[in-house]
Design an enzyme around this catalytic site. Structure first.
Site, PDB file in Angstrom:
ATOM      1  CE  LYS A 504     -16.785  47.233   9.547  1.00 40.07           C
ATOM      2  NZ  LYS A 504     -16.127  47.861   8.391  1.00 40.07           N
ATOM      3  CE1 TYR A 728       8.595  40.871  33.855  1.00 33.41           C
ATOM      4  CE2 TYR A 728       6.341  41.406  33.193  1.00 33.41           C
ATOM      5  CZ  TYR A 728       7.305  40.472  33.538  1.00 33.41           C
ATOM      6  OH  TYR A 728       6.973  39.146  33.573  1.00 33.41           O
TER       7      TYR A 728
END
Length: 833
Positions: A504, A728
């Protein structure tokens, strides 16, 4: 499949050699042996050794092999020969020992020189480079890939035939007393010792013990070649009684060396060396690499060739030709890469070697992991095989036919001259350049393409042209490590216990279809997915094995039945609605999997609901319980062991009650990866394997192999003055002159922004480099001050050197989240070692 050209053994001869008792047919001839039931083979003349180990038992595949036409088997378990008409069974006490005896006997039939190669690292590269240096002059037989184990060595030696002039065989060990067995098979005339390091140290009390074990390969050799700069090796060789009377040839900077490195100069992409022997003969050497490991491996290879020319003059080796080949050495492809290609294709790159054994391995990889029905091979001439072209390419044609290859593109004159042997679609070109100029790339669409060729054909140019040009950041998936982790788990299971493997969440980020194909190839009993969509993807990818859907949604029931997906049933409403869907589909009976809630308190029937559950199943004759299961809440945490034992007891009681009421048995399964490690008594009929399969020990008791490596490339390097800021928010500060590297991986790729500003680290050229500044959407910066690095160098984000467990701990999360958050835009690259 491994073949001995022109050497055939009768069944009675083999029985005598391996001390076997014959059951069944007592006549026949053998010239090929296999140990892997999945191998390519044409049944005539093939002998299967049913190997038994802690992780496998070849006897369970005898019935399947017999159905495929195979008629000769070496076995250590009792097999009723009467059930297999026309088959031969050679009964021995130990099939591995029998394989060793057979290979050792075969080795003794040939008198040409054999070189054995051992050491902690570099064995395969040195073997391949010696072959590259010598193949233009003589016919060489060598180990395929890294076949250096207790099974790989005998299979390698079995390839020896009368056309060869030299043998090159690796010998690898992981435990004491293993080398004695390999030495008896290889019986090398010359031994090359590469180095001694930490690899496989866990099997030895000390490095000295491991070194002395490796040196056992020299027991009956005439000579040994090694680097005198490795003090431990140099001291051992000079002091051990074993080496009295042997020729010793060492190279290095050490003044005692027989071949001394006088100077070494790196420039651009080349290293130039001046070396001098004891007779003061000087050799100017050039190798097309600048890293230290390649320099050492190249010197091992040149020293071995130089010594062979002196020790075995009958080989007529031309050292000037060897020097020329040294300057043209190609990188050794240590793995088969599977990459995304143009027009929806998948490219498998193996563009550095071309011989029959490695072709078989590559074709097995092609058929095992490709999602495409259309299969193309781009294959160069196979050189120095010692066979007539019609025979050689006849074997190639048979292999292509067996593996359902639909198109052959031949590169070279010799393969083109044998066009009549190939019955698939075919095109031929003189060389790679002609292919690139004349071949219309649009003919390749939605197919698997294996690119395989001898090094000087430069087929890597073709591979590069056919690859999809995408993001520099990749997630490399080691398929060999997946198999090893699966086998490690299987080794802990009781006989007859089944295994369900979870795929999964895109197989924990590794790629659901590719991983599922591997598991189907490994004959796993069940696959587990979360939602129906995942199961449908697998069915459309050709997966036929049983698939359990753990979180089924009523709106997908009709599709699930259509695609033969089996649902988890966890409440009465779901039981009723699925039964209605089965009736609509006209199915007379359909498997379901009942989930019990023994304490996890997520999905599942509570104890108070069990009686009504049984009545509901009994009323719906079109449903049959295939399995009953539950989920452990804290199997990985010792502090909750009493709760886990309570869950185990409840599950045992409830599941028995359900089976008794239904009147038939169902598969019972409870434990997960942590449970396999910590609660082996609770295996019941099946276990569910998850995170440990993908490379993280769930219980901390098992050393599993790393499967996934997130990698990228340095795209720019900058020197930042002191007190400047980076990124940033100006969060990164250069407190002193700082050298930074820009790496194209960011939070959009799944690299968590919380790893900014020194929390996260990357592995650059042997050292850890901290992230500096904030991680951006598509890239980040790392501080490489004090690290030798260049633009284009590889960076490991997590893998062998940066543990995903360590990253998870820094983020206060679990490895599952790290794996499953890797973005789909990060290209997955699949490889076999």
């Amino acid at each position: 499949m491994f073949e001995s050209i022109n050497m055939k053994y009768t069944i009675s001869q083999i029985a005598s050699i391996i001390n076997a008792t014959i059951a069944g047919k007592k006549t026949g001839e053998i010239n090929e042996i296999i140990t892997d039931s999945r191998a390519n083979f044409s049944p005539e003349g093939v002998l299967f050794f049913a190997m038994v180990g802690v992780r496998h038992n070849g006897h369970i595949y005898i019935k399947d092999l017999y159905s495929r036409g195979l008629r000769a088997f070496v076995v250590s378990e009792n097999v009723d020969a009467k059930e297999y008409s026309g088959a031969t069974f050679l009964q021995v006490e130990n099939t591995l020992e029998a394989l060793h005896k057979m290979a050792a006997y075969h080795r003794k039939q040939y008198l040409f020189p054999v070189v054995g190669i051992t050491g902690s690292n570099g064995k395969t590269i040195v073997k391949e480079w010696i072959a590259q240096l010598l193949i233009p002059q003589i016919k060489v037989v060598r180990s395929p890939k890294s076949y250096n184990s207790q099974v790989g060595v005998p299979l390698s030696v079995w390839q020896m035939n009368e056309r060869n002039e030299l043998g090159l065989f690796e010998a690898g060990i992981s435990l004491p007393n293993e080398m004695d067995k390999l030495e008896a098979i290889i019986r090398p005339n010359v031994v090359v010792i590469t180095n001694i390091g930490e690899a496989h140290q866990e099997g030895f009390a000390s490095r000295d013990q491991k070194l002395r074990e490796k040196l056992k390969l020299c027991a009956n050799a005439d000579a040994v070649v090694y680097c005198a700069d490795h003090f431990e090796i140099h001291t051992a060789v000079r002091s051990m009684q074993m080496f009295g009377g042997k020729r010793i040839f060492c190279w290095g900077h050490n003044p005692e060396a027989d071949l001394r490195v006088v100077s070494s100069h790196k420039s651009g992409k080349e290293t130039t060396l001046t070396v001098r022997d004891q007779a003061q003969r000087e050799y100017k050497l050039t190798i097309p690499f600048v890293d230290n490991a390649s320099e050492e491996n190249a010197m091992h290879s040149f020293a071995a060739c130089l010594f062979l020319s002196q020790l075995h003059p009958e080989l007529n080796l031309n050292i000037e030709a060897v020097k020329k080949s040294l300057s043209q050495l190609s990188p050794v492809a240590m793995r088969l890469d599977l990459r995304e290609g143009i027009n929806g294709c998948t490219i498998i790159n193996d563009a550095y070697t071309a011989d029959i054994p490695s072709l078989r391995i590559a074709l097995d990889f092609l058929s095992s992991f490709s999602k495409h029905r259309q299969r193309t091979i781009i294959l160069s001439d196979i050189e120095q095989s010692g066979k007539e072209d019609w025979r050689l390419y006849g074997e190639v044609a048979d292999l292509l036919r067996e593996k359902s290859v639909t198109r052959l593109i031949g590169i070279g004159r010799h393969i083109a001259e044998q066009t009549g042997l190939f019955d698939c679609e075919k095109l031929f070109f003189e060389d790679a350049e002609q292919f690139l100029q004349r071949c219309d790339k649009s003919i390749f669409r939605d197919e698997a393409i294996l690119v395989k060729g001898s090094r000087h054909f430069e087929l890597e140019k073709i591979s590069h042209q056919l690859e999809q040009k995408t993001h520099l950041t990749t997630l490399d998936i080691n398929m060999t490590a997946l198999v090893d982790n699966l086998n490690m788990a299987r080794a802990k299971l009781s006989k007859g216990t089944k295994a369900l493997v979870l795929v999964k969440a895109f197989a924990y980020g590794a790629g659901i279809s590719e991983v599922a194909r591997l598991l189907q190839h490994q004959r796993v009993d069940y696959l587990g997915v979360a939602f129906a969509d995942e199961g449908i993807t697998l069915r459309e990818a050709g997966i036929t094995m049983p698939i359990l859907v753990l979180n089924p949604e009523p709106g997908t029931f009709d599709q699930m039945i259509n695609y033969k997906l089996e649902p988890e049933i966890y409440n009465r409403n779901m039981l009723h609605r699925f039964a209605e869907a089965v009736t609509r589909a006209g199915e007379s009976i359909y498997p379901i999997h009942v989930k019990l809630d023994t304490g996890m308190h997520r999905l599942g029937f509570l104890e108070s609901e069990v009686e009504q559950l049984v009545k509901g199943i009994q009323q719906r004759k079109n449903l049959r319980v295939a399995s009953i299961f539950s989920h452990l809440a804290a199997a990985d945490e010792k502090r909750h062991d009493s709760f886990t034992r309570k869950q185990i007891a409840l599950f045992d009681t409830w599941s028995k009650q359900i089976q008794a009421a239904l009147g038939y048995t169902a598969i019972r399964h409870l434990i997960n990866s942590a449970g396999i490690e910590r609660f082996p008594q609770a295996q019941f009929d099946m276990v569910r394997l998850g995170i440990s399969f993908y490379g993280v020990s769930a219980g901390g008791k098992v050393k599993v192999r790393t499967v996934s490596t997130l990698k990228s490339t340095i795209v720019q390097i900058k020197n930042i003055p002191a007190n400047e800021t980076i990124g940033y928010g100006r969060k990164g500060v250069a407190h002193e002159h700082t050298r930074i590297a820009l790496v194209p991986v960011g939070y959009a790729d799944g690299y968590n922004r919380k790893l900014s500003n020194g929390v996260g680290k990357m592995f650059v050229n042997g050292k850890q480099a901290p992230v500096i500044g904030n991680i951006c959407m598509d890239m980040c910066m790392v501080d490489i001050s004090g690290i030798e690095a260049n633009e284009g160098d590889e960076v490991e984000i997590f893998g062998e050197n940066i543990s995903v467990v360590a990253i998870a701990e820094k983020l206060e999360t679990i490895p599952y989240e790290i794996f499953t958050r890797i973005s789909p835009r990060v290209r997955r690259v699949y490889f076999n070692e």
